[in-house]
Design an enzyme around this catalytic site. Sequence first.
Site, PDB file in Angstrom:
ATOM      1  N   GLN A  81      33.197  37.565  -6.907  1.00 46.05           N
ATOM      2  CA  GLN A  81      31.877  36.941  -6.831  1.00 46.05           C
ATOM      3  C   GLN A  81      31.102  37.537  -5.666  1.00 46.05           C
ATOM      4  O   GLN A  81      31.634  37.655  -4.558  1.00 46.05           O
ATOM      5  CB  GLN A  81      32.006  35.432  -6.642  1.00 46.05           C
ATOM      6  CG  GLN A  81      30.665  34.721  -6.694  1.00 46.05           C
ATOM      7  CD  GLN A  81      30.785  33.229  -6.475  1.00 46.05           C
ATOM      8  OE1 GLN A  81      30.853  32.772  -5.345  1.00 46.05           O
ATOM      9  NE2 GLN A  81      30.813  32.470  -7.568  1.00 46.05           N
ATOM     10  N   CYS A 115      26.253  28.181  -4.558  1.00 43.04           N
ATOM     11  CA  CYS A 115      26.719  27.718  -3.257  1.00 43.04           C
ATOM     12  C   CYS A 115      25.624  26.917  -2.560  1.00 43.04           C
ATOM     13  O   CYS A 115      24.499  27.404  -2.407  1.00 43.04           O
ATOM     14  CB  CYS A 115      27.131  28.900  -2.386  1.00 43.04           C
ATOM     15  SG  CYS A 115      27.705  28.403  -0.745  1.00 43.04           S
ATOM     16  N   ASN A 135      32.105  22.735 -14.706  1.00 43.91           N
ATOM     17  CA  ASN A 135      32.721  22.635 -13.384  1.00 43.91           C
ATOM     18  C   ASN A 135      32.185  21.384 -12.686  1.00 43.91           C
ATOM     19  O   ASN A 135      31.031  21.020 -12.869  1.00 43.91           O
ATOM     20  CB  ASN A 135      32.381  23.910 -12.586  1.00 43.91           C
ATOM     21  CG  ASN A 135      32.859  23.889 -11.147  1.00 43.91           C
ATOM     22  OD1 ASN A 135      32.110  24.248 -10.248  1.00 43.91           O
ATOM     23  ND2 ASN A 135      34.082  23.496 -10.907  1.00 43.91           N
ATOM     24  N   GLY A 136      33.052  20.742 -11.901  1.00 39.69           N
ATOM     25  CA  GLY A 136      32.618  19.594 -11.120  1.00 39.69           C
ATOM     26  C   GLY A 136      33.405  18.335 -11.439  1.00 39.69           C
ATOM     27  O   GLY A 136      33.339  17.828 -12.559  1.00 39.69           O
ATOM     28  N   ASP A 137      34.179  17.849 -10.481  1.00 40.20           N
ATOM     29  CA  ASP A 137      34.917  16.582 -10.583  1.00 40.20           C
ATOM     30  C   ASP A 137      35.997  16.577 -11.652  1.00 40.20           C
ATOM     31  O   ASP A 137      36.423  15.507 -12.094  1.00 40.20           O
ATOM     32  CB  ASP A 137      33.960  15.410 -10.833  1.00 40.20           C
ATOM     33  CG  ASP A 137      33.068  15.106  -9.636  1.00 40.20           C
ATOM     34  OD1 ASP A 137      33.275  15.732  -8.576  1.00 40.20           O
ATOM     35  OD2 ASP A 137      32.170  14.264  -9.766  1.00 40.20           O
TER      36      ASP A 137
END
Length: 342
Positions: free
Chosen positions: A80, A110, A213-215
């Site tokens: 990345q 980010c 993506n996320g949790d």
Amino acid sequence: MASFPLFGAPLSIGPYQLPNRVFVAPMAGVTDRPYRQLCKRLGAGYAVSEMAASNALLWATDKTTRRTNHDGEIEPKAIQIAGADPAMMAQAARFNVDRGAQIIDLNMGCPAKKVCNVAAGSALMQTPAVIRQIIEAVIHAVGRDGVPVTLKMRTGWDAAHRNAPEIARMAEAAGIAMITIHGRTRADRYQGNAEYDTIAAIKQQSSIPIVANGDIDSPQKAAEVIRYTGADAVMIGRAAQGRPWIFRQIDHYLQTGELLPDPADADIAGWLKDHLQDHYAFYGEFTGVRTARKHIGWYLKGLPGVKIFRETLNRLESPDEQLSAIEQFFARQYEPQSRCAA
């Protein structure tokens, strides 16, 4: 409720067919080569390096050199890159491909101030025109070699400006091979709960792979998010810190609907030892001992006596001392037993 398996044919990024659809999220200071390798060994289908700077002045620094090191890594090797200048991003992509990167991922997610303050990361979501210029420049720089370019972003800058669907349409049209969406805005940082409506909307409009993506912190949550969003894969970040076996647990559940038990402490001790030895070799003894402490803490979270042990750990100065202390710590556990997920 959908039956298992949740997916049929394997997923590919460009020419690279992945073993499964459970990915490791790029995390600064975490997803170095030793960590990515272990996650892949324990069931991750794909991993992206921690963010590397696009500024050529930083390429020779130890920090950037390590972040762009893929020697011996299980393929595909994905890196990345972050920045706000299209020409610099293109140059960084070319630099990394020449050094073995097989997939280039663009960081537009980010939320860190030091990244956003230079108009990079999720700050780019305020300027879709610049995003287009970066995508086109990077694809032009590496596309002739057949290198796929992917994008990771958030749902928007803030709740009033969730423009990820607009950016996703533009990115797909420009040639992006896959998009990962973290279900928070930049303003959310990592607070509150991730929302998946935006991810679902992007999936409905897209013909390229979309990753949620996320949790996502358990096999059941992964399946729930996939069913809700229609996403082609899930990416796991913080929930995998100290739990690299979570990838095979999630993959197994998505394939069969069966929950694998948490590993025995003896297995955790073995994986931790392997991880640390690779970590010391990668960073050198002085830096390796110090950067290993956070990983050790994550692995041992939830075990009896860990709070006192961490106080001792932080005073140790050599790999041998760390490894010996960890061996003694596990030996003091009453008996081999499965541990509840931290």
